[in-house]
Motif scaffolding. Structure first.
Motif, PDB file in Angstrom:
ATOM      1  N   ASN A  68       0.670  -1.043   0.128  1.00 57.06           N
ATOM      2  CA  ASN A  68       0.082  -0.136   0.268  1.00 57.06           C
ATOM      3  C   ASN A  68       1.008   1.128   0.147  1.00 57.06           C
ATOM      4  OD1 ASN A  68       0.566   0.230   2.711  1.00 57.06           O
ATOM      5  ND2 ASN A  68      -1.412  -0.661   3.502  1.00 57.06           N
ATOM      6  N   ARG A  69       2.370   1.289   0.708  1.00 54.55           N
ATOM      7  CA  ARG A  69       2.834   1.997   0.053  1.00 54.55           C
ATOM      8  C   ARG A  69       2.539   3.676   1.063  1.00 54.55           C
ATOM      9  NH1 ARG A  69       6.008   2.500  -5.236  1.00 54.55           N
ATOM     10  NH2 ARG A  69       6.959   3.849  -3.858  1.00 54.55           N
ATOM     11  N   SER A  70       2.091   3.086   2.139  1.00 57.99           N
ATOM     12  CA  SER A  70       1.386   3.785   3.274  1.00 57.99           C
ATOM     13  C   SER A  70       2.550   4.438   3.983  1.00 57.99           C
ATOM     14  CB  SER A  70       0.416   3.215   4.339  1.00 57.99           C
ATOM     15  OG  SER A  70      -0.425   4.457   5.553  1.00 57.99           O
ATOM     16  N   ARG A  97      14.886   6.644   2.920  1.00 57.75           N
ATOM     17  CA  ARG A  97      14.152   7.400   3.071  1.00 57.75           C
ATOM     18  C   ARG A  97      13.105   7.279   2.954  1.00 57.75           C
ATOM     19  NH1 ARG A  97      15.697   5.209  -3.455  1.00 57.75           N
ATOM     20  NH2 ARG A  97      17.132   6.276  -4.089  1.00 57.75           N
ATOM     21  N   LEU A  98      11.923   8.306   2.386  1.00 52.68           N
ATOM     22  CA  LEU A  98      10.538   8.782   3.293  1.00 52.68           C
ATOM     23  C   LEU A  98       9.537   8.693   2.594  1.00 52.68           C
ATOM     24  CD1 LEU A  98       8.300   9.058   6.228  1.00 52.68           C
ATOM     25  CD2 LEU A  98       9.658  11.242   6.757  1.00 52.68           C
ATOM     26  N   GLU A  99       9.037   8.388   2.497  1.00 52.24           N
ATOM     27  CA  GLU A  99       8.169   8.153   0.746  1.00 52.24           C
ATOM     28  C   GLU A  99       6.759   8.644   0.805  1.00 52.24           C
ATOM     29  OE1 GLU A  99      11.477   5.848  -2.187  1.00 52.24           O
ATOM     30  OE2 GLU A  99       9.049   4.950  -2.091  1.00 52.24           O
ATOM     31  N   TYR A 171       1.210  11.003   8.961  1.00 48.75           N
ATOM     32  CA  TYR A 171       1.886   9.624   9.473  1.00 48.75           C
ATOM     33  C   TYR A 171       0.526   9.536   9.941  1.00 48.75           C
ATOM     34  CZ  TYR A 171       3.437   6.090  12.613  1.00 48.75           C
ATOM     35  OH  TYR A 171       4.266   5.148  13.890  1.00 48.75           O
ATOM     36  N   GLN A 172      -0.194   8.160  10.475  1.00 47.77           N
ATOM     37  CA  GLN A 172      -1.091   8.105  11.286  1.00 47.77           C
ATOM     38  C   GLN A 172      -2.487   9.157  11.242  1.00 47.77           C
ATOM     39  OE1 GLN A 172       0.347   7.268  15.268  1.00 47.77           O
ATOM     40  NE2 GLN A 172       0.902   4.600  14.464  1.00 47.77           N
ATOM     41  N   GLY A 173      -2.759   9.301   9.950  1.00 49.53           N
ATOM     42  CA  GLY A 173      -4.208  10.374   9.480  1.00 49.53           C
ATOM     43  C   GLY A 173      -3.674  11.836   9.715  1.00 49.53           C
ATOM     44  N   TYR A 215      11.811   6.047   8.899  1.00 50.85           N
ATOM     45  CA  TYR A 215      11.720   6.102   6.975  1.00 50.85           C
ATOM     46  C   TYR A 215      10.876   4.929   6.971  1.00 50.85           C
ATOM     47  CZ  TYR A 215      16.579   6.200   8.654  1.00 50.85           C
ATOM     48  OH  TYR A 215      17.880   7.397   9.148  1.00 50.85           O
ATOM     49  N   THR A 216       9.976   4.886   5.291  1.00 52.22           N
ATOM     50  CA  THR A 216       8.862   4.234   4.491  1.00 52.22           C
ATOM     51  C   THR A 216      10.637   3.180   4.134  1.00 52.22           C
ATOM     52  OG1 THR A 216       9.920   6.026   2.789  1.00 52.22           O
ATOM     53  CG2 THR A 216       7.645   5.998   3.935  1.00 52.22           C
TER      54      THR A 216
END
Lengths: 406, 228
Positions: A68-70, A97-99, A171-173, A215-216
């Protein structure tokens, strides 16, 4: 040694015929190599450009992230993982990376983009991003500015020092929004990426997405593509139980690999036609050689040369002929390949446009990977060896008296 | 003297299923070591076929050939090639040297097949070519030699393997009279001095005159066998 000498001299008995056969091998090898290095080079560059800026050759991320690349599937900085990557010999470089996907807006224009938070130094070692800057400057650590891909900047009508607004989900909504001055514009070869990527410093991206020190993904550059799966397995073993998922670019961007495989299959068919030409050339030589020298073969068998040995000398002749053609072809074409590796061919006009339709940079940078030369040589050699089985068969069927009387 | 070659009721029929041709018919022949024998007869009399059968180049349709007491007609093709290499020297009408090798290399080649060492090969090739009067032609290729010289190289090649006997099929047919004389002298000298057995087919009266035994064939049969 004398058998080799005999084979070599026999090869030059019909100088003209040998030269014709060698020439056919020479030109076929040249065309086969050119076709292969062009396709491989095109895709090497496409893959390198794509994976270095997106997935990396190998990526470590939170288990399930890639589906889901969330931004919710992030992970905290982990010294153990850093230590593993720093000590893994097959890892050339790695970058955290943080995408996140979001909207970039300026004036009345808005576009969906991928925004990437990067550690500038590490990112550059993986993607060479600094070298792609065509105006402005590259990111510094904790920079508050943004780098836009050239196509995106152009669409949003932004220049250096203009401001772009980013909106997305954090993050988290959490709501993610921010204004960023454009400090640099990077030109990417791949059209789709050139229209939809932007980079922030890791600190700015964390601020935007409210992730804290997370990071993602970690994208990894490797020095040998052949070790892709081996390295993946190594990393899986070493990070077992830590909640990470390790994926190769082929798993993350399968369509790219499929496109490459399809092009290579096309290439094999084209090369097959060339190989067929070579095969007929060599086979013609074998037929003429067997006919012309049947009497001599009979004499050689009569004076005590075993048929197996005679066949061996004939095979050496054919192999020598092929090797000469292969080496000449490879040596002559190498400088050309090297030239077009250093100065890639830019495809223009309709060809350039049709290449861009496939989301491929319209540039052919020929591959200098020596394996492309070896593969062609190997295939031609195999053709010669397989065809020489016919010569072996015919020599074993020779009846001495009939041959002497021929 | 012991018999080096013995044939018993030797026959060769070509085209047995269509139009049979009896090339050799019931030939009994014994050749002793050291003989200098000529096979003579008109064209089609079976001289070459008989030589081929004696030399193991062809299989008979009847009878057998023994070389040194060994029946070669029962041998497999591969064994026969090996047997020829070790026991029989051949001189052909058209010289049949390997065109891409020099005179010396042509002589060495047979020894190479016998796995003789390089030094020994080179030494013996020089000796043999000297013996046939071609010391100054060692490095010449066949195309650079006259017919007579090529045939002398062929004799040297036949001797290289140290055979038990030499079979020569019309060795002088393509030579002029001087070359013929020269070749015959060499063969006679080898026969007398080295006790080398020669069997050759010929039409040439000069060759027949030199032979010490003349076997005449007509229609594949021996019609006379004269020692002179």
């Amino acid at each position: 040694m004398m058998y080799l000498k005999l084979a070599w001299r026999n090869m030059w008995r019909s100088r003209r015929r040998t030269l014709i056969t060698i020439s056919s091998i020479f030109f076929a090898v040249i065309f086969a190599i050119l076709m292969r290095v062009a396709v491989v080079g095109l895709f090497d560059k496409l893959i390198a450009d794509t994976v270095s800026l997106t997935s990396g050759y190998i990526q470590v991320h939170h288990s399930g992230y890639w589906e889901n690349r969330s931004v919710d599937s992030t992970f905290e900085q982990n010294p153990k993982l850093v230590n593993i990557l720093d000590h893994e010999k097959d890892v050339t470089a790695w970058a955290p990376r943080l995408e996140s996907f979001g909207l970039a807006s300026s004036g009345d224009r808005t576009k969906g983009i991928m925004v990437v938070g990067v550690d500038p130094e590490k990112e550059n070692s993986v993607s060479n991003l600094a070298q792609k800057i065509i105006s402005g400057k590259y990111l510094a650590e904790n920079d508050k500015g943004i780098i836009l891909a050239e196509g995106l900047a152009s669409y949003l009508k932004l220049k250096i020092n203009d401001t772009v607004v980013l909106i997305g989900q954090g993050y988290q909504g959490n709501m993610a929004s921010g204004k960023y001055p454009v400090i640099g514009i990077a030109k990417l070869g791949i059209p789709e990426m050139n229209k939809g990527m932007a980079w922030l410093s890791m600190a700015a991206a964390r601020d935007l997405l409210s992730t804290g020190a997370r990071y993602t993904s970690i994208s990894i550059l490797i020095n040998d593509q052949g070790k892709l799966d081996e390295l993946k397995q190594n990393l899986i073993l070493q990070t077992k139980g830590d909640g990470y998922e390790v994926m190769t670019w082929k798993e993350m961007i399968p369509e790219l690999d499929q496109l490459f495989q399809a092009k290579m299959a096309q290439n094999v068919i084209m090369s097959g036609v060339l190989y067929l030409v070579i095969a007929f050339g060599i086979f013609g030589t074998i037929l003429m050689m067997l006919n012309e020298r049947l009497h001599e073969f009979g004499i050689l068998i009569a004076i005590g040369m075993k048929k197996g040995l005679l066949a061996g000398v004939v095979v050496i002749e054919l192999v020598l002929m092929s090797v000469v053609g292969i080496i000449l072809g490879a040596v002559c074409i190498y400088p050309v390949v090297l030239y077009y590796h250093i100065r890639p061919i830019k495809l223009t006009g309709d060809m350039g446009k049709s290449t861009e339709l496939y989301n491929i940079e319209p540039v052919i940078q020929m591959s200098t990977n020596i394996s492309n030369f070896i593969i062609q040589g190997y295939v031609v050699l195999m053709i010669a060896i397989v065809l020489s089985l016919y010569a072996i068969f015919k020599i074993h069927k020779i009846k001495v008296i009939e041959a002497i009387n021929s | 003297m012991s018999n080096i070659i013995e044939s018993h009721n030797l026959s060769k029929v070509y085209n047995p299923d269509t139009i049979p041709v009896n090339a050799v018919s019931g030939v009994d022949l014994k050749v002793e070591e050291g003989e200098f024998t000529a096979l003579v007869g008109p064209s089609g009399s079976g001289k070459t076929t008989l030589l081929n059968l004696i030399g193991g180049l062809d299989y008979p349709t009847g009878g057998n050939v023994k070389i040194g007491g060994i029946d070669i007609t029962e041998m497999s093709e591969n064994k026969l090639i090996d047997f020829r290499l070790k026991n029989i020297g051949f001189v052909f009408q058209a010289y049949n040297l390997i065109p891409v090798l020099t005179a010396s290399e042509n002589v060495e080649f047979v020894m190479l097949l016998q796995k003789t060492s390089k030094n020994e090969r080179e030494k013996r090739a020089i000796e043999l070519l000297t013996e046939v009067g071609l010391k100054d032609k060692l490095n010449k290729r066949p195309s650079e030699l006259s017919g007579g010289q090529q045939q002398r190289v062929a004799v040297a090649r036949a001797l290289a393997s140290k055979p038990r006997f030499i079979l020569a099929d019309e060795p002088t047919a393509n030579l002029d009279s001087k070359s013929t004389e020269n070749l015959l002298e060499i063969m006679a000298k080898l026969n007398i001095e080295d006790k080398m057995t020669f069997i050759f087919s010929t039409h040439d009266q000069r060759v027949i005159d030199k032979a010490r035994r003349v076997v005449t064939l007509v229609d594949g049969k021996i019609v006379s066998d004269v020692k002179q």
